[in-house]
Design a protein around this motif. Sequence first.
Motif, mmCIF file in Angstrom:
data_model
loop_
_atom_site.group_PDB
_atom_site.id
_atom_site.type_symbol
_atom_site.label_atom_id
_atom_site.label_comp_id
_atom_site.label_asym_id
_atom_site.label_seq_id
_atom_site.Cartn_x
_atom_site.Cartn_y
_atom_site.Cartn_z
ATOM 1 N N CYS A 100 -10.138 12.655 -3.960
ATOM 2 C CA CYS A 100 -10.433 11.424 -3.501
ATOM 3 C C CYS A 100 -10.376 11.023 -1.854
ATOM 4 N N ASP A 139 -3.139 3.387 -2.324
ATOM 5 C CA ASP A 139 -3.657 2.080 -3.344
ATOM 6 C C ASP A 139 -2.679 1.306 -3.315
ATOM 7 N N TYR A 140 -2.677 0.153 -4.152
ATOM 8 C CA TYR A 140 -2.091 -1.140 -4.836
ATOM 9 C C TYR A 140 -1.524 -0.681 -6.001
ATOM 10 N N GLU A 141 -0.902 -0.255 -6.134
ATOM 11 C CA GLU A 141 -0.393 0.381 -7.636
ATOM 12 C C GLU A 141 0.568 -0.441 -8.337
ATOM 13 N N ALA A 163 0.885 -1.521 -0.193
ATOM 14 C CA ALA A 163 -0.648 -0.040 -0.001
ATOM 15 C C ALA A 163 0.461 1.332 0.196
ATOM 16 N N ILE A 189 -1.235 7.359 -3.572
ATOM 17 C CA ILE A 189 -1.524 7.138 -5.545
ATOM 18 C C ILE A 189 -0.765 8.054 -6.219
ATOM 19 N N ARG A 203 -6.825 8.206 -0.020
ATOM 20 C CA ARG A 203 -5.783 8.121 -1.134
ATOM 21 C C ARG A 203 -4.424 6.828 -1.453
#
Length: 65
Positions: free
Chosen positions: A51, A56-58, A40, A43, A54
């Motif tokens: 949002c 994510d698992y990019e 994690a 973003i 903020r």
Amino acid sequence: MASFDDNRIRVVVTGQGLVTPLGRSSASLHEGWMSGRSPARPITKFEAATCQVRIDYEVPHFAHR
């Protein structure tokens, strides 16, 4: 109208093998899981200031074709 359950696990089939934030091999994925490492991160792919979420698992360094 189709509906969906937000509690479902969603999977993306890429046809490219493993593409995960913890790595692209089964060994790196397993090592990440076993070490308790969390992929994690904030973003970065778009401006997320407005949002509610903020994090994510990019997948780093991944460019789709």
